[in-house]
Write a protein that holds these residues in place. Structure first.
Motif, short mmCIF file in Angstrom:
data_model
loop_
_atom_site.label_atom_id
_atom_site.label_comp_id
_atom_site.label_asym_id
_atom_site.label_seq_id
_atom_site.Cartn_x
_atom_site.Cartn_y
_atom_site.Cartn_z
N VAL A 105 0.94 -1.24 0.15
CA VAL A 105 0.08 -0.07 -0.11
C VAL A 105 0.77 1.09 0.03
O VAL A 105 1.19 1.94 1.07
CB VAL A 105 -1.08 0.11 1.29
CG1 VAL A 105 -1.79 1.21 1.20
CG2 VAL A 105 -1.75 -1.17 1.31
N PRO A 106 1.37 1.55 -1.25
CA PRO A 106 2.08 3.05 -1.29
C PRO A 106 1.14 3.97 -0.93
O PRO A 106 0.14 4.19 -1.51
CB PRO A 106 2.55 3.14 -2.56
CG PRO A 106 2.48 1.64 -3.31
CD PRO A 106 1.39 1.04 -2.37
N PHE A 107 1.61 4.90 0.03
CA PHE A 107 1.02 6.29 0.34
C PHE A 107 1.23 7.23 -0.64
O PHE A 107 2.46 7.85 -1.14
CB PHE A 107 1.43 7.00 1.43
CG PHE A 107 1.25 5.83 2.99
CD1 PHE A 107 1.92 6.08 3.82
CD2 PHE A 107 0.67 4.71 2.81
CE1 PHE A 107 1.73 5.28 5.10
CE2 PHE A 107 0.25 3.98 3.99
CZ PHE A 107 0.86 3.99 4.92
N LEU A 108 0.38 7.75 -1.58
CA LEU A 108 0.54 8.99 -2.48
C LEU A 108 0.04 10.10 -2.05
O LEU A 108 -0.76 10.39 -0.98
CB LEU A 108 -0.35 8.49 -3.79
CG LEU A 108 -0.16 7.19 -4.26
CD1 LEU A 108 -1.09 6.92 -5.23
CD2 LEU A 108 1.43 6.84 -4.50
N GLY A 109 0.44 11.28 -2.47
CA GLY A 109 0.13 12.56 -2.12
C GLY A 109 0.61 12.84 -0.86
O GLY A 109 1.77 12.03 -0.12
N GLY A 116 -2.23 14.01 -5.93
CA GLY A 116 -1.52 14.36 -7.10
C GLY A 116 -0.09 13.78 -7.13
O GLY A 116 0.10 12.71 -6.64
N GLY A 117 0.77 14.49 -7.69
CA GLY A 117 1.99 13.99 -8.11
C GLY A 117 3.04 13.67 -6.98
O GLY A 117 3.72 12.73 -7.24
N ASP A 118 3.13 14.19 -5.78
CA ASP A 118 3.94 14.00 -4.88
C ASP A 118 4.08 12.52 -3.97
O ASP A 118 2.87 12.47 -3.42
CB ASP A 118 4.15 15.09 -4.05
CG ASP A 118 5.33 14.92 -2.75
OD1 ASP A 118 6.07 13.88 -2.92
OD2 ASP A 118 5.08 15.23 -1.69
N SER A 119 4.70 11.75 -4.37
CA SER A 119 4.40 10.38 -3.91
C SER A 119 5.16 10.00 -2.56
O SER A 119 5.37 9.17 -2.12
CB SER A 119 4.56 9.23 -4.96
OG SER A 119 5.84 8.92 -5.18
N GLY A 120 5.82 11.06 -2.01
CA GLY A 120 6.72 11.16 -1.04
C GLY A 120 7.72 10.08 -1.08
O GLY A 120 8.21 9.47 -0.19
N GLY A 121 8.51 9.97 -2.34
CA GLY A 121 9.60 9.15 -2.47
C GLY A 121 9.24 7.99 -2.87
O GLY A 121 10.01 7.10 -3.45
#
Length: 148
Positions: A105-109, A116-121
């Motif tokens: 479960v990748p955290f997005l935003g 949006g685009g910043d996926s926290g790395g």
């Protein structure tokens, strides 16, 4: 003999805050509800969003992280598998449900609700996605026919 494949990849927004429980043995299990829009044309030819809702189960330390860091409205990716359950309700009727059991479960935003685009790395690219995109040439379509 062909192998069976049970794989799900979803990207959407949480419709409620995560719910964390623990099994009698102490294993963490987190329940998420994810909304994923499908775009389609209506009778008048205009694009509309149709939401689809999915129940997600996340086990162990990853489930604890989801409960701690996620909240309603947050965009997330989910990689996992479908699981079908059947049980007897208290009124004696048989019940059934299909849920997604998450492996990743990748955290997005961002945590403050920005999407949006910043996926926290973290980058959410399903395995084989780049190859699959190369297998099909881009279709020539007008901009208003693109569903995203």
């Amino acid at each position: 003999m062909p192998q069976n494949i049970n794989s799900v990849v979803l990207v959407g927004n949480l419709t409620r805050d995560p719910e964390l429980r623990h099994t009698p043995s102490g294993m963490a299990v987190c329940s998420l509800r994810l909304a994923v829009n499908s775009r389609r044309k209506d009778e008048s030819g205009n694009w509309t969003d149709k939401p689809n809702y999915f129940d997600i189960t996340v086990w162990g330390a990853q489930g604890e992280n989801c409960a701690q860091y996620l909240a309603k409205g947050r965009p997330v990716g989910v990689q996992g598998r479908l699981e079908w359950r059947e049980w007897d309700a208290q009124d004696g009727t048989k019940r059934q449900a299909v849920e997604v059991v998450a492996d990743n479960v990748p955290f997005l935003g961002s945590r403050d609700g920005g999407g949006g685009g910043d996926s926290g790395g973290q980058q959410f690219v399903p395995s084989g996605a780049a190859q699959a995109a190369d297998d099909f040439p881009a279709a020539a379509t007008a901009d208003d026919d693109i569903p995203f």
